[in-house]
Design an enzyme around this catalytic site. Structure first.
Site, PDB file in Angstrom:
ATOM      1  N   HIS B  10       9.809  -4.809   0.463  1.00 23.37           N
ATOM      2  CA  HIS B  10       9.021  -3.920   1.310  1.00 23.37           C
ATOM      3  C   HIS B  10       7.988  -4.680   2.130  1.00 23.37           C
ATOM      4  O   HIS B  10       7.839  -4.450   3.318  1.00 23.37           O
ATOM      5  CB  HIS B  10       8.332  -2.850   0.453  1.00 23.37           C
ATOM      6  CG  HIS B  10       7.677  -1.788   1.280  1.00 23.37           C
ATOM      7  ND1 HIS B  10       6.459  -1.989   1.895  1.00 23.37           N
ATOM      8  CD2 HIS B  10       8.088  -0.552   1.622  1.00 23.37           C
ATOM      9  CE1 HIS B  10       6.156  -0.883   2.576  1.00 23.37           C
ATOM     10  NE2 HIS B  10       7.115  -0.008   2.419  1.00 23.37           N
ATOM     11  N   GLY B  74      14.529   4.859  -2.656  1.00 19.76           N
ATOM     12  CA  GLY B  74      13.863   5.956  -1.972  1.00 19.76           C
ATOM     13  C   GLY B  74      14.319   6.039  -0.524  1.00 19.76           C
ATOM     14  O   GLY B  74      15.380   5.535  -0.153  1.00 19.76           O
TER      15      GLY B  74
END
Lengths: 123, 123
Positions: B10, B74
């Site tokens: 991320h 996600g």
């Protein structure tokens, strides 16, 4: 002393997001059926860390270890989570509350992520 | 065929955040010194996935496996990353681009997170 474990994750809007955390919880329950192990979330999902800890304390836990199920140690783990723990500790001075090292920083997890990558490559 | 691996995370504002990913990269390099393995990030850190892939392709890679260093799957992994991969694939039709399963969903990583939690508890 009654010890309990909280697997503490970020949370997401998608309920499927928590699947790996539920698998870690199940793996721990298989190995230690006597150990209370629950999930708690920072955002989006229930229960919160405070609700989860309070339920465990109400059930008799006197030592709670919080394991952050994060891949790395960012702002949440450096600031928000220690603050959450400190306020919980102040509310429950008779309980020993401990924050474990982030999952992704643990050597066994680092090695597993390396192995999983090589397995994906077929190496 | 020249295969390369991208560990895709991320990213965060704190440069220390990438430490576990660098440790995974180092562990893979120790085991496979011949395998190009690079880090890339979705946000905050460089290089991007596109820049990283383009550099590997310029260096001769014809097969690239992208391993998502995320604890769970996600919105980023369900939408943003497949779109990124699709546009990279369209730009490089001669290269085989593959997206691996999220690190946290891999059984070896689930077991390692369970083991790390029990180690932290001293069990």
């Amino acid at each position: 002393m009654t010890t309990a474990l909280i697997l503490f994750a970020h949370g997401a809007r998608d309920p499927e997001w928590a699947s790996p955390m539920r698998r870690v919880q199940a793996a721990i329950r298989r190995r230690r059926p006597d150990l209370p192990v629950e999930l708690a979330f920072l955002e989006f999902m229930a229960p919160t860390l405070a609700d989860c800890a309070q339920a465990l304390i109400a059930g008799g836990a006197t030592k709670i270890v919080v394991m952050p199920m994060f891949v790395a140690r960012g702002g949440h783990l450096k600031r928000d989570v220690p603050e959450l723990l400190a306020s919980l500790q102040a509310a429950h001075p008779g309980v020993e509350l401990t924050l474990g090292e982030v999952a992704g920083e643990q050597e066994i997890v680092v090695q597993a992520m390396a192995e999983a990558s090589l397995q994906t490559l077929g190496l």
